[in-house]
Write an enzyme that holds these catalytic residues in place. Sequence first.
Site, PDB file in Angstrom:
ATOM      1  N   GLY A   1      -7.087  -6.136   2.349  1.00 39.02           N
ATOM      2  CA  GLY A   1      -6.736  -7.563   2.431  1.00 39.02           C
ATOM      3  C   GLY A   1      -7.502  -8.404   1.432  1.00 39.02           C
TER       4      GLY A   1
ATOM      5  CD  GLU B   1      -8.929  -6.584  -5.071  1.00 40.65           C
ATOM      6  OE1 GLU B   1      -9.381  -6.481  -6.208  1.00 40.65           O
ATOM      7  OE2 GLU B   1      -9.315  -5.879  -4.120  1.00 40.65           O
TER       8      GLU B   1
ATOM      9  CE  LYS C   1      -0.533  -0.803   4.869  1.00 41.23           C
ATOM     10  NZ  LYS C   1      -0.570  -2.247   4.968  1.00 41.23           N
TER      11      LYS C   1
ATOM     12  CG  ASP D   1      -2.844   0.721   7.426  1.00 41.12           C
ATOM     13  OD1 ASP D   1      -2.033  -0.021   6.841  1.00 41.12           O
ATOM     14  OD2 ASP D   1      -4.072   0.503   7.456  1.00 41.12           O
TER      15      ASP D   1
ATOM     16  CE  LYS E   1      -4.868  -0.925   4.748  1.00 42.76           C
ATOM     17  NZ  LYS E   1      -5.294  -1.477   6.043  1.00 42.76           N
TER      18      LYS E   1
ATOM     19  CB  VAL F   1      -7.031  -1.192  -0.581  1.00 42.49           C
ATOM     20  CG1 VAL F   1      -8.012  -0.430   0.298  1.00 42.49           C
ATOM     21  CG2 VAL F   1      -6.082  -0.233  -1.254  1.00 42.49           C
TER      22      VAL F   1
HETATM   23  N1  LIG Z   1       0.216  -8.955   6.980  1.00 41.18           N
HETATM   24  C1  LIG Z   1      -0.949  -8.536   6.541  1.00 41.18           C
HETATM   25  O1  LIG Z   1      -1.991  -8.838   7.129  1.00 41.18           O
HETATM   26  C2  LIG Z   1      -1.043  -7.712   5.290  1.00 41.18           C
HETATM   27  C3  LIG Z   1      -2.321  -7.342   4.797  1.00 41.18           C
HETATM   28  C4  LIG Z   1      -2.401  -6.586   3.624  1.00 41.18           C
HETATM   29  C5  LIG Z   1      -1.246  -6.174   2.992  1.00 41.18           C
HETATM   30  N2  LIG Z   1      -0.038  -6.519   3.521  1.00 41.18           N
HETATM   31  C6  LIG Z   1       1.153  -6.060   2.832  1.00 41.18           C
HETATM   32  O2  LIG Z   1       1.892  -7.178   2.386  1.00 41.18           O
HETATM   33  C7  LIG Z   1       3.272  -6.887   2.425  1.00 41.18           C
HETATM   34  C8  LIG Z   1       3.976  -7.958   3.266  1.00 41.18           C
HETATM   35  O3  LIG Z   1       3.466  -7.953   4.568  1.00 41.18           O
HETATM   36  P1  LIG Z   1       3.861  -9.126   5.589  1.00 41.18           P
HETATM   37  O4  LIG Z   1       3.003  -8.904   6.798  1.00 41.18           O
HETATM   38  O5  LIG Z   1       3.828 -10.443   4.925  1.00 41.18           O
HETATM   39  O6  LIG Z   1       5.384  -8.735   5.937  1.00 41.18           O
HETATM   40  P2  LIG Z   1       6.463  -9.606   6.748  1.00 41.18           P
HETATM   41  O7  LIG Z   1       5.801 -10.696   7.478  1.00 41.18           O
HETATM   42  O8  LIG Z   1       7.292  -8.633   7.489  1.00 41.18           O
HETATM   43  O9  LIG Z   1       7.350 -10.273   5.587  1.00 41.18           O
HETATM   44  C9  LIG Z   1       8.210  -9.527   4.768  1.00 41.18           C
HETATM   45  C10 LIG Z   1       8.982 -10.481   3.893  1.00 41.18           C
HETATM   46  O10 LIG Z   1       9.707  -9.728   2.949  1.00 41.18           O
HETATM   47  C11 LIG Z   1      11.080 -10.043   2.999  1.00 41.18           C
HETATM   48  N3  LIG Z   1      11.833  -8.813   2.769  1.00 41.18           N
HETATM   49  C12 LIG Z   1      11.675  -7.628   3.423  1.00 41.18           C
HETATM   50  N4  LIG Z   1      12.516  -6.705   2.932  1.00 41.18           N
HETATM   51  C13 LIG Z   1      13.211  -7.314   1.970  1.00 41.18           C
HETATM   52  C14 LIG Z   1      14.268  -6.909   1.097  1.00 41.18           C
HETATM   53  N5  LIG Z   1      14.755  -5.660   1.117  1.00 41.18           N
HETATM   54  N6  LIG Z   1      14.759  -7.807   0.231  1.00 41.18           N
HETATM   55  C15 LIG Z   1      14.269  -9.060   0.194  1.00 41.18           C
HETATM   56  N7  LIG Z   1      13.278  -9.509   0.984  1.00 41.18           N
HETATM   57  C16 LIG Z   1      12.763  -8.656   1.871  1.00 41.18           C
HETATM   58  C17 LIG Z   1      11.326 -10.630   4.359  1.00 41.18           C
HETATM   59  O11 LIG Z   1      12.438 -11.528   4.279  1.00 41.18           O
HETATM   60  P3  LIG Z   1      12.930 -12.404   5.561  1.00 41.18           P
HETATM   61  O12 LIG Z   1      11.816 -13.387   5.803  1.00 41.18           O
HETATM   62  O13 LIG Z   1      14.176 -13.056   5.116  1.00 41.18           O
HETATM   63  O14 LIG Z   1      13.093 -11.427   6.678  1.00 41.18           O
HETATM   64  C18 LIG Z   1       9.997 -11.334   4.628  1.00 41.18           C
HETATM   65  O15 LIG Z   1      10.010 -12.641   4.091  1.00 41.18           O
HETATM   66  C19 LIG Z   1       3.378  -5.459   2.977  1.00 41.18           C
HETATM   67  O16 LIG Z   1       3.417  -4.564   1.894  1.00 41.18           O
HETATM   68  C20 LIG Z   1       2.085  -5.283   3.727  1.00 41.18           C
HETATM   69  O17 LIG Z   1       1.684  -3.944   3.836  1.00 41.18           O
HETATM   70  C21 LIG Z   1       0.080  -7.276   4.640  1.00 41.18           C
END
Ligand SMILES: NC(=O)c1ccc[n+]([C@@H]2O[C@H](COP(=O)([O-])OP(=O)(O)OC[C@H]3O[C@@H](n4cnc5c(N)ncnc54)[C@H](OP(=O)(O)O)[C@@H]3O)[C@@H](O)[C@H]2O)c1
Length: 455
Positions: free
Chosen positions: A161, A156, A132, A228, A232, A159
Amino acid sequence: MLVVSLAPAADGAKYASALGVVTSMSQARPLNVGLIGLGTVGSQIAERMLTWGPQLSRRAGVELCLQKVLVRDVTKRRTIDISPDLLTADPDAILDDPRVEVVMEVAGGDEPMRSYIERAIQAGKHVITANKVVMAKHGPELLDQAAEKNVDVYFEAAVGGGIPLISTFRTDLQANRIESVSAVINGTTNYVLGRMAAAGLSMADAVREAQDAGYAEADPTEDVGGYDATYKLAILASIAYEIKVRPDEIYREGIQGIEPVDFRYARELGYAIKLVAHTQRHTGRVEARVHPAMISLDHPLARVEGAENAVFVEGDLVGKVLLMGQGAGGRPTASAVVGDLIDLARSIRRGVQSRPSFSFDDRIGVVPIGEVKTRAYYRIRVDDRPGVLAAIGQVFAEEGVSISSFIQKDAWSHDMTAELVVTTHPSLDASLQKARERMERLEPVHAVSSFLRVF
Ligand SMILES: NC(=O)c1ccc[n+]([C@@H]2O[C@H](COP(=O)([O-])OP(=O)(O)OC[C@H]3O[C@@H](n4cnc5c(N)ncnc54)[C@H](OP(=O)(O)O)[C@@H]3O)[C@@H](O)[C@H]2O)c1
């Protein structure tokens, strides 16, 4: 006719074929996908692709092959069963590999992910992202670049989920002039406000509880401060009106100032308190704001509970539409990302771009908050003595604000103070703020303890 693919056509296909991916006879070449991020969301995407390959590929009409996964630390213990050969810490292994046709970015943050997405587009790869921050700040430019390169950018999951929002705007609502979008779009604040309302918790205790339940980050500023929701809303407003709405153009206020007593008074007045993201069309301009607000208990957004999200859209043809569901979490978000992948794969297979590219109008700006018309609620601590009501009434009258209700609530004999609750009719926000400032300077007024807009 559907068959199980036995002979991989490209290196990366070995995992897919090892999993017995089903593919169409007419489509021999698999669609190779590079995944960036294997955290909360990425793990769920990878797991769905690795364990549900045949079903996904059948729906896509092409074999979907997870070619490489970019992470920071390849040695880290993963929550899913994934071949170490798939992991890399080298972005070039995805971005410079001509076999990778689709890059799915679920790592998050502005840089380096904006650059990675741009590199992917410039290399002629399609992009799917849940980011986002990148889409809110740079979405219009990236979409313009993608249109030039004749590739697609899907977002998609950025914003709401798992709630199908962007696709709804991009396809089902296309015949409409969107009049307004109002949303409860941050699950953390909705959980916090819900616990304050239901259990009378202080903001600090409710945030702590949300952190313990996994709904809030260790540093909750992004959510509690309304950032946040602002990202969105910038995306939703840009898509809804096809204009460039930047996060820093959106009026933003967090939920920090709200106290448990406000929920009691709100209930008595027939309202819930929510962090609302709202955008509305005006002639030649749009309104876009994120702030806590009192919402009538009859409004569908007042009934959004816990970590749920809801988006209420009004279009000139369709009327009112409510979209509701899990706005976050690994599985709902993976649902949106993999859904985008299937849609993209179908359009690639057909040799068409399935989505219309956007043309963003630069000339339409955002209405400054002072010019927005809204109703308001004030909670004012005053000396409990004659003449106070008249003094306050005079301030409102001089600022051109018409009072809707004026109620004396609790009174405290120990310091001879009382609490007044004032609600207003719609007025210019600038006048409402001016009235607040002037009341705070009145001698019998101890504090304007709370100011909330009434939605
Ligand atoms: N979590 C949610 O509920 C949710 C909902 C909607 C949208 N999102 C969006 O989805 C995205 C991911 O969220 P998440 O919660 O899954 O994050 P997360 O759990 O913190 O996971 C981030 C992942 O990205 C990798 N990473 C981070 N920086 C990197 C870099 N510079 N180079 C290579 N790999 C990198 C990390 O590697 P390592 O594992 O090796 O540390 C990790 O595997 C974000 O944009 C978030 O806003 C998340």
